[in-house]
Design a protein around this motif. Structure first.
Motif: not given
Lengths: 374, 275
Positions: A138-140, A169-170, A280-281, A356-360
């Motif tokens: 899991y790279p970041h 994704e980001v 990750g991100c 879990i709303n699709g934002e970071i």
């Protein structure tokens, strides 16, 4: 060579540098760039690309390509991962090296195709019926995607297991500066091949690390490969002693080599009283948060798994011995925190922060949350 | 005596016998035809792969001394696609049952045909899911019984050869476990062709299909094939009524469109020259 690359681009070029010469896949957002690059670049290197009819077939085809002797990979996202689970199990039981890149999106089902999510952390580990060995990385950052793609190919070949490379994704779509090494300087690793004649070869008998040498189809070792539990000679068995021996070796390839497979990073942990566990991100969010909190005098650090499965059990215990609270921000409803709780067994308070709303998760909100919890 | 030795040359003796097939099953007859066809090819057995899915027929590779791959249900063609692209010179044979090929694996079947992928398919069609005990398959004829169609099958059935023809196969033929010589010849002929080829080998399942449909004696299954499968040119002349109860066999497609592997190897060459 210094370049400005997307995470997905870095992944594709790293796979080529690692010697991947077969790609089978099916278009799916947000992973499609990987397939597009492979379709263009593989023929230049004498490699093969094929767009299959679905992800079931993509996973099956790369297992076939790998058995034929080519380092093989596919790339997908959550819905595709669901379809690949059948043959991820097959790759596990037949010990066929394969790389599956999963650029995560929000789920369940079609979910959020273009938004970030870390909802496949558990699916990557458990997604396929039965106990099965698997490695997940899991790279970041974009440069780390490059290195981890190469390491994932290497681990998959060395231990003869499917490896899932989880991307956010980001980061898959973000452009970042990356210094690309000369392809010739990258360590080449060839499969361990049998050194005995056909009559003496037991295709599923492990070496000291529990891994059998790999004979590609067409090399003169006419053995049998099956998804049924099999004996060392590759033929199905229903003898309990043989089943036990086989399953123990299969799972043992991971369990007995954890130190070689694990990789993690500790950041600002030397004097830390609090810690964030993030991957990750969200590890990038955590890093920014830590800078701000440290300026405010809060001694806080980051623990970041790079190999996420097998989980960094002992390293997490070691790193948190002097920690008062562990914060676990993630883009799901608590997968890493569940694992942290399992490992720490209540010895340390684990504080999940889920979105879990699709934002970071933004540094400002994580900062506020941690300050309130402290 | 000579034929016996041809077959035994390719069996994994001492390893996996007795086989799992029921007494009276037609699958062994098809496997024999397959082996005689391979032998006639005179190829190095190290350069032959036999790949299957799941089911009775898919146990075939277990018994054969080649590179053998027993995959997941319905996916044999997708696995075989990977093997063939990694090893373009290898003779890649795919053995499937009717449920495997056109039920769970139907999508892979039509796309392998559409691509004209260089795979040599032999479908053992016994019109039933035998291994799981006789459930209706996509080729169970309308009105016939199965353990999941106790009152007779109300669905229509697939014609495997029609499907292969309409989706682009280079060679399509049908014979039965009774018509052994034709079967062997068609399989041999398909091996010599480029692109996607399908030989449908009609076989009988006395244990499940037969028991439920008044053909429980193995001989009755063979006699049914003998009496009801007739060469295509003769079948074409039958009345519509007769065509309902008789079945055509023979070669349905025999063309030479360029296969996927040839095209891809050419593509590699042209891309590399362009560099």
């Amino acid at each position: 060579m210094i370049k400005l690359l997307q995470g997905n681009e870095a992944c594709a070029y790293a796979a080529l540098a690692a010697g991947v010469r077969f790609f089978a896949g099916y278009p799916i957002t947000p992973s499609t760039e990987i397939a597009e690059i492979m379709s263009m670049e593989l023929p230049k290197r004498g490699g093969k690309f094929i767009q299959m009819e679905d992800e079931l077939a993509s996973m099956a085809a790369i297992i076939g390509g790998s058995l034929g002797g080519l380092k093989s990979m596919t790339a997908t996202s959550g819905p595709g991962l669901s379809l690949m689970q059948e043959n991820i199990g097959y790759a596990s039981i037949t010990e066929t090296p394969t790389l599956i890149v999963n650029v995560q999106r929000g789920g369940p089902s079609t979910g959020l195709p273009t938004m970030p999510s870390q909802s496949d952390i558990m699916a990557a580990k458990w997604g396929s019926h039965g106990d099965h060995p698997i490695i997940v990385t899991y790279p970041h950052t974009v440069p780390e995607i490059y290195n981890e793609t190469i390491r994932s190919v290497y681990l998959s070949e060395k231990y003869r297991v499917p490896v899932i490379l989880l991307l956010d994704e980001v980061i898959g779509h973000m452009r970042e500066k990356i210094e690309i090494p000369d392809e010739n300087t990258i360590e080449k690793f060839d499969r361990k091949v049998p050194t005995v004649p056909n009559d003496w070869f037991f295709p599923f008998e492990g070496n000291l690390e529990g891994v059998p040498p790999f004979a590609s189809f067409g090399e003169g070792y006419r053995y049998h490969v099956t998804g049924l539990v099999h004996d060392v000679d590759g033929f199905p068995t229903s003898k309990h002693s043989q089943i036990e021996r086989f399953m123990n070796r299969l799972i043992g390839k991971i369990d007995n080599n954890v130190n070689d497979i694990l990789k993690w990073e500790e950041y600002n942990m030397e004097d830390a009283e609090y810690a964030i566990l993030a991957a990750g991100c969200i590890a990038r969010t955590a890093r920014d948060t830590i800078k701000v909190l440290r300026e405010k005098g809060i001694k806080i650090g980051l623990i970041r798994p790079v190999t996420i499965w097998p989980f960094m059990e002992q390293p997490l215990i070691n790193a948190t011995k002097k920690i008062k609270k562990l914060f676990v921000p993630e883009l799901n409803l608590g997968m890493l925190s569940l694992e942290a709780n399992r490992v720490l067994k209540g010895k340390l308070e684990v504080c999940p922060y889920n979105k879990i709303n699709g934002e970071i998760i933004y540094p400002s909100e994580l900062e506020k949350f941690i300050e309130e919890e402290i | 005596m000579i034929e016996q030795s041809v077959v035994h040359k390719y069996l994994r003796k001492n390893k996996k016998f007795p086989h799992i097939w029921c007494p009276g099953c037609g699958h062994g007859v098809i496997m024999g035809s397959l082996l005689r066809a391979i032998d006639k090819m005179g190829v190095d057995r190290n350069n032959v792969a036999v790949i299957s899915g799941i089911g009775c027929s898919s146990r075939t590779p277990t018994y054969l001394d080649f590179n053998t791959l027993h995959t997941t249900h319905g996916r044999a063609l997708a696995f075989a696609t990977g093997v063939k692209l990694a090893r373009p010179d290898m003779l890649v044979i795919v053995v499937m049952g009717d449920g495997d090929a056109v039920g769970i694996g139907g999508n892979h079947f039509i796309h392998a045909a559409r691509r004209n992928m260089d795979l040599k398919v032999v479908v053992y069609n016994n019109n039933i899911y035998g291994m799981t005990g006789g459930q209706a398959s996509p080729t169970t004829p309308s009105g016939k019984k199965a353990t999941t169609a106790r009152y007779g099958n109300i669905e229509r059935s697939f014609d495997i050869c029609d499907l292969a023809r309409s989706t682009g196969a280079n060679y399509v033929a049908r014979a039965t476990s009774y018509h052994v010589k034709q079967l062997e010849n068609y399989i041999y002929k398909s091996f010599n062709k480029k692109g996607f080829t399908v030989v449908e080998a009609v076989t009988h399942c006395p244990t499940t299909y037969g028991r439920l449909n008044s053909l429980k004696e193995p001989v009755a299954g063979m006699e049914f094939q003998k009496n009801n499968f007739i060469m295509k040119n003769l079948w074409d002349k039958l009345s519509d009524e007769e065509k309902q109860v008789k079945f055509p066999m023979g070669e349905f497609v025999d063309v030479d469109k360029e296969g996927f592997v040839t095209k891809y190897l050419n593509l590699i060459e042209s891309v590399r020259q362009g560099d």
